[in-house]
Design an enzyme around this catalytic site. Structure first.
Site, PDB file in Angstrom:
ATOM      1  N   ASP A  47       0.839  -1.189   0.000  1.00 43.09           N
ATOM      2  CA  ASP A  47       0.000   0.000   0.000  1.00 43.09           C
ATOM      3  C   ASP A  47       0.881   1.248   0.000  1.00 43.09           C
ATOM      4  OD1 ASP A  47      -2.359   1.806   0.844  1.00 43.09           O
ATOM      5  OD2 ASP A  47      -3.273  -0.174   0.833  1.00 43.09           O
ATOM      6  N   HIS A  85      -3.525   6.000   3.435  1.00 46.06           N
ATOM      7  CA  HIS A  85      -4.292   4.803   3.087  1.00 46.06           C
ATOM      8  C   HIS A  85      -3.753   3.528   3.728  1.00 46.06           C
ATOM      9  CE1 HIS A  85      -5.861   1.695   0.208  1.00 46.06           C
ATOM     10  NE2 HIS A  85      -6.930   2.451   0.292  1.00 46.06           N
ATOM     11  N   ASN A 180     -14.758   0.330  -6.499  1.00 45.87           N
ATOM     12  CA  ASN A 180     -15.964   1.030  -6.065  1.00 45.87           C
ATOM     13  C   ASN A 180     -16.751   1.510  -7.264  1.00 45.87           C
ATOM     14  OD1 ASN A 180     -14.949   0.750  -3.438  1.00 45.87           O
ATOM     15  ND2 ASN A 180     -13.920   2.724  -3.546  1.00 45.87           N
ATOM     16  N   SER A 245     -11.550  -0.832  -0.249  1.00 47.06           N
ATOM     17  CA  SER A 245     -10.266  -0.818   0.458  1.00 47.06           C
ATOM     18  C   SER A 245     -10.440  -1.136   1.931  1.00 47.06           C
ATOM     19  CB  SER A 245      -9.603   0.559   0.335  1.00 47.06           C
ATOM     20  OG  SER A 245      -8.823   0.649  -0.814  1.00 47.06           O
TER      21      SER A 245
END
Length: 398
Positions: A47, A85, A180, A245
């Site tokens: 990430d 994130h 998404n 996520s």
């Protein structure tokens, strides 16, 4: 191409969170969020890097590496425009909120590898970085790899074939965000489309699918809470967020609990147990909105099912069909042994970048046809039929 993190919404809050606010833990049962849950299991978070100074993540990270070229060598400096994130993802897996008063992870006893890539970094070759990061994670001892990101295409570069095969051949479970719908991903994108990868879509507090936290399609494996969650945010903060996520580390945490409970179980066993013990939602049986259903930690941990192959398909078989024109180890993509970031990353003019959930591109393989021809089809068919609960039809909430 761009890779992106699967966040659809985020709002920074305070520094603490009451246990009662962890609605997803309450929904998933008493096997999650226990102090030693996942002990002995290593989860690689590929990430934007994990902020190890956050109280919720103290002593959870045992190693790391940076493949972004802009972070620090240990991979724990947040990088890119969405640098927060990786910290948020990590907290849902192994957050130490039982001690810190913040986010309680699904598997607080698990240990993490912080592997930073250049999500949101201009001209960053995230295709190459992801491939190198997966190889590094496997060799660093990962039992589970969490990929809360997706490409803006259902296809993927050849270098990923070798990298993901390396993970599968070394008994690592790989879990990826589906994307998404609100970001323009109407169908799952790679790496969620890669055979053998667990593709996760997100649900809201009513266990309804929403455009904020998921996509639809045959590539969706299962669902987990993913809308209206909270996560640890850099600089000792907590933020509310939604997106696939957020749903993905929920499943990674459950897999950590499963591997801790049965260390002898293979990655194929884990995947088979996971999809055969879900709580059916939507149309009875497998459907394109919820996949096999809502992850059920209690049933998954208790399961003793065994599998000889990955029920989600064989990447090696897929490659034999659709990479027939390339060699097994294409030039410049030899990832069989660990490779330093400098020696693997491509030239700037050849770079692509990954983004969280981007628009859908055309696909040259009908996934349903693949499922019919793959050697794993008997296991998948058994999984499709092995539904124990009848579901009520649900629609995606806008």
């Amino acid at each position: 191409m761009q890779l992106a993190a699967g966040i659809a919404a985020i709002a920074i809050l305070g520094a603490t969170l009451a246990p009662s606010d962890h609605w997803w833990l309450l929904e998933l049962g008493d096997k999650v969020g226990q102090p030693l849950g996942g002990e002995g299991v290593v989860v690689a978070v590929i990430d934007t890097g994990i902020d190890v100074t956050h109280p919720d993540l103290t002593s959870t990270v045992i190693g790391g590496a940076d493949f972004s070229r802009v972070g620090t060598p240990e991979g724990t400096t947040p990088v890119g425009s969405s640098g927060y994130h990786g910290t948020m993802v990590a907290s849902l897996i192994a957050g130490q909120g039982l001690k810190s008063g913040g986010i309680i992870g699904i598997a607080p006893g698990a240990k993490l590898l912080s592997v930073s890539v250049g999500l949101g970094v201009e001209s960053s070759d995230t295709d190459a970085q992801i491939a190198a990061a997966i190889i590094w994670s496997v060799d660093a001892g990962a039992d589970v790899i969490n990929l809360s990101l997706s490409r803006n295409s259902r296809s993927w570069p050849i270098s990923w074939d070798t990298a993901f095969l390396y993970a599968f051949e070394n008994d690592v479970v790989v879990i990826a965000a589906s994307g998404n719908d609100s970001d323009g991903n109407y169908r799952p994108a790679a790496p969620a489309t890669i055979p053998g990868v667990i593709s996760v879509t997100g649900l809201d507090r009513d266990l309804e699918a929403t455009r904020l936290s998921g996509t639809t399609g045959i590539d969706v494996t299962l669902a987990a809470p993913g809308a209206g969650l909270f996560g640890s945010y850099p600089e000792n903060q907590i933020a509310g967020w939604s997106g696939s996520s957020a749903a993905t580390p929920i499943v990674s945490g459950v897999v950590a609990l499963m591997r801790a409970k049965d260390p002898e179980a293979s990655a194929n066993d884990i995947v088979f147990r996971l999809i055969n013990t879900t709580r059916d939602l939507g149309e009875p049986g497998f459907d394109e909105v919820y996949g096999f259903g809502l992850v059920d930690p209690t049933s998954a941990i208790a399961s003793a099912l065994r599998a000889t192959t990955n029920p989600l398909g064989s990447l090696s078989y897929w490659a034999s069909l659709y990479r027939a024109s390339v060699t097994a180890e294409p030039e410049g993509s030899n990832l069989v042994t660990p490779i330093a970031p400098e020696s693997f990353l491509g030239a700037p003019e050849a770079q692509n970048s990954l983004q969280s959930q981007a628009s859908q591109a055309s696909w040259y393989l009908n996934p349903l046809l693949y499922l019919l021809i793959t050697p794993a089809a008997p296991l998948l068919w058994l999984a499709l039929r092995k539904r124990r609960n009848e579901g009520q039809g649900r629609k995606i909430r806008k």
